[in-house]
Design a protein around this motif. Structure first.
Motif, PDB file in Angstrom:
ATOM      1  N   LYS A   1      53.472 -32.516  19.228  1.00 30.26           N
ATOM      2  CA  LYS A   1      53.641 -31.071  19.385  1.00 30.26           C
ATOM      3  C   LYS A   1      52.913 -30.310  18.282  1.00 30.26           C
ATOM      4  N   LEU A   2      52.942 -30.866  17.059  1.00 35.26           N
ATOM      5  CA  LEU A   2      52.246 -30.213  15.952  1.00 35.26           C
ATOM      6  C   LEU A   2      50.737 -30.259  16.143  1.00 35.26           C
TER       7      LEU A   2
ATOM      8  N   VAL B   1      58.110 -22.633  13.108  1.00 37.08           N
ATOM      9  CA  VAL B   1      57.132 -21.543  13.264  1.00 37.08           C
ATOM     10  C   VAL B   1      55.891 -21.793  12.415  1.00 37.08           C
ATOM     11  N   VAL B   2      55.642 -23.059  12.035  1.00 40.18           N
ATOM     12  CA  VAL B   2      54.540 -23.342  11.123  1.00 40.18           C
ATOM     13  C   VAL B   2      53.198 -22.896  11.694  1.00 40.18           C
ATOM     14  N   ASP B   3      53.011 -23.018  13.001  1.00 36.21           N
ATOM     15  CA  ASP B   3      51.749 -22.590  13.605  1.00 36.21           C
ATOM     16  C   ASP B   3      51.605 -21.073  13.566  1.00 36.21           C
ATOM     17  N   ARG B   4      52.708 -20.361  13.708  1.00 41.26           N
ATOM     18  CA  ARG B   4      52.662 -18.899  13.672  1.00 41.26           C
ATOM     19  C   ARG B   4      52.434 -18.398  12.245  1.00 41.26           C
TER      20      ARG B   4
ATOM     21  N   SER C   1      39.841 -21.490   8.566  1.00 39.49           N
ATOM     22  CA  SER C   1      40.883 -21.591   9.583  1.00 39.49           C
ATOM     23  C   SER C   1      41.589 -22.949   9.564  1.00 39.49           C
ATOM     24  N   ALA C   2      40.827 -24.039   9.631  1.00 42.09           N
ATOM     25  CA  ALA C   2      41.422 -25.381   9.642  1.00 42.09           C
ATOM     26  C   ALA C   2      42.150 -25.671   8.339  1.00 42.09           C
ATOM     27  N   ALA C   3      41.572 -25.213   7.215  1.00 45.00           N
ATOM     28  CA  ALA C   3      42.198 -25.442   5.915  1.00 45.00           C
ATOM     29  C   ALA C   3      43.531 -24.718   5.815  1.00 45.00           C
ATOM     30  N   ILE C   4      43.616 -23.510   6.369  1.00 41.30           N
ATOM     31  CA  ILE C   4      44.869 -22.747   6.349  1.00 41.30           C
ATOM     32  C   ILE C   4      45.939 -23.456   7.162  1.00 41.30           C
ATOM     33  N   ARG C   5      45.566 -23.944   8.340  1.00 39.89           N
ATOM     34  CA  ARG C   5      46.535 -24.668   9.180  1.00 39.89           C
ATOM     35  C   ARG C   5      46.984 -25.962   8.504  1.00 39.89           C
ATOM     36  N   MET C   6      46.044 -26.659   7.871  1.00 36.48           N
ATOM     37  CA  MET C   6      46.396 -27.875   7.134  1.00 36.48           C
ATOM     38  C   MET C   6      47.337 -27.548   5.972  1.00 36.48           C
ATOM     39  N   GLY C   7      47.018 -26.478   5.242  1.00 37.39           N
ATOM     40  CA  GLY C   7      47.846 -26.094   4.112  1.00 37.39           C
ATOM     41  C   GLY C   7      49.265 -25.734   4.521  1.00 37.39           C
ATOM     42  N   ALA C   8      49.395 -25.006   5.634  1.00 39.35           N
ATOM     43  CA  ALA C   8      50.722 -24.637   6.127  1.00 39.35           C
ATOM     44  C   ALA C   8      51.521 -25.879   6.514  1.00 39.35           C
TER      45      ALA C   8
END
Length: 448
Positions: free
Chosen positions: A52-53, A111-114, A129-136
């Motif tokens: 799901k993640l 809500v990590v994706d949001r 973008s990818a780095a922000i999602r990885m960091g979250a």
């Protein structure tokens, strides 16, 4: 007395010494419940949500695995400081804070994706973008692992260890059965929750179960040690004559963390547990691909987790009983031998022999885990600095569990199969079997 101090006073909302049953039994039950409550932050509870993640965050499987490694390793490095905090605050304050924090971590993960999308919206350009999602995601994994596998588990285990001495092994072994059963059922239960309610709602339901659910139970029933309640450990029952004169069961001196870390025994025990956490986590994380690598069906390999759990429970009972009567270094060697057998089965066995080797190997090593980990630190090093010592021990285990999945991935990528990972684990385990025989209780030397 301030409101916060009054809320955590020993006699609030009742005085344990006034109960008709020795309060150590209540501690044993609620401490086991606390260990079970850590499952949302354990590998076996997190991995069910990986697909799901991957979908929600638009990340590759390798990226999610890397985020899990970084978050878990970072949490492991901070656990020694959390252990020292346990010594200052006590079990009751620690468990309330840890369980509330784990609940908030689950809400964050829902809500990590949001959160990542919101940060992306504030950033300039799309290169990050990818780095922000990885960091979250790294942040979310850090919270889950630090508060779940780390603080909730460590606090509950340490508290039980303070209330039981002569029967510590038996208490941990019986509680370990409940923990093993719940951990074994968790992936199926969590998967059914995801299918019925959705992955976000499943994490939110777990958060509600933790706070106010478990958090309220813990505040009511957790107490740090029997002395503060004007009680005695083991219901004041003395050791039997055979153990009363045995230096293995005498606490001569309390060790500081620095002194414990300078002892050979601490590292001999820690490395066996670290290898078990590393290897079993790596195997469980990649079990479907491991099955394909061996030319076996995925369902058949997954089915082996059931007999492994059953053997875990049986071994836990036997080892728990023996740990109250014999030197722990022999049980440590037995645990390391289980690690070696599982690894040798995966690297050099086929058919029924592979299945038997896996079940017996992981069943033995997993069954030893709960009883020995709860017994050896209080017996070897005392209770005064138990939090600081166990925090360092937990750090080693958590970092080991972080390395496992990544090590398996690297072995697969570099060698084209998992054979290198299995072979290395088998050789390391055999080496640790040998070192176990020198892992004596340091209290023995002081007693002489």
């Amino acid at each position: 007395m301030k409101l916060g101090e009054r809320a955590f006073a020993v006699g609030t909302p009742f005085q344990p010494g006034r109960r008709p049953v020795h309060y150590g039994w209540v501690i044993a039950v609620v401490g086991t419940l606390g260990m079970v409550a850590s499952v949302p932050g354990q590998t076996i509870g997190v991995n069910v949500f990986n697909e799901k993640l991957i979908e929600a965050l638009g990340l590759s499987r390798l990226s999610v695995s890397t985020a899990y490694f970084v978050g878990t390793a970072a949490s492991g490095f901070l656990l020694p400081f959390a252990g020292s905090l346990f010594d200052r605050l006590g079990a009751r304050r620690m468990i309330v804070g840890a369980s509330v924090s784990l609940a908030l971590s689950l809400l964050y993960m829902s809500v990590v994706d949001r959160v990542a999308a919101g940060i992306e919206g504030l950033s300039v350009g799309s290169g990050l973008s990818a780095a922000i999602r990885m960091g979250a995601l790294v942040l979310g994994f850090f919270f889950l692992r630090f508060f779940g596998q780390g603080l909730v588990m460590m606090t509950s285990r340490n508290m039980v260890g303070k209330w039981w001495v002569a029967h510590r092994g038996k208490i941990f072994s019986v509680g370990g059965i409940a923990v093993t059963v719940c951990f074994s059922l968790a992936p199926k239960l969590f998967n059914e929750m995801i299918e019925s309610f959705g992955w976000r709602e499943s994490w939110r339901l777990m958060a509600l179960a933790l706070a106010p659910g478990f958090c309220l139970v813990a505040w009511l029933l957790y107490r740090d040690n029997p002395a503060e309640c004007k009680l005695e450990a083991d219901a004041a029952k003395p050791l039997d004559a055979g153990r009363a004169d045995d230096p293995e069961f005498k606490l001569v001196r309390e060790f500081t963390r620095a002194e414990a870390l300078r002892s050979f025994s601490f590292w001999a025990f820690s490395l066996v547990f670290a290898l078990q956490a590393c290897y079993f986590t790596g195997y469980a994380f990649h079990v479907i691909d491991v099955a394909a690598d061996l030319g076996r069906g995925a369902s058949g390999m997954l089915d082996l987790f059931v007999p492994i759990a059953i053997l875990n429970a049986a071994v836990s009972l036997v080892v728990g009983w023996m740990s109250d009567r014999c030197r722990l270094k022999y049980l440590l060697a037995f645990m390391a031998l289980g690690n070696a057998l599982a690894a040798f089965a995966l690297v050099g066995m086929q058919g029924v022999a592979l299945s038997v080797g896996l079940v017996v190997g992981f069943g033995v090593s997993g069954g030893c885990f709960g009883a020995i980990s709860g017994v050896f630190m209080p017996r070897f090093f005392g209770l005064k600095h138990l939090g600081a010592i166990s925090g360092f021990f937990a750090s080693i285990i958590v970092i080991g569990s972080a390395v496992g999945p990544l090590a398996f991935s690297l072995a697969r990528g570099m060698a084209g199969s998992y054979a290198v990972a299995h072979g290395a684990a088998a050789l390391l385990a055999l080496g640790l079997v040998a070192t176990s025989f020198w892992a004596d209780n340091p209290q023995r030397k002081l007693a002489r």
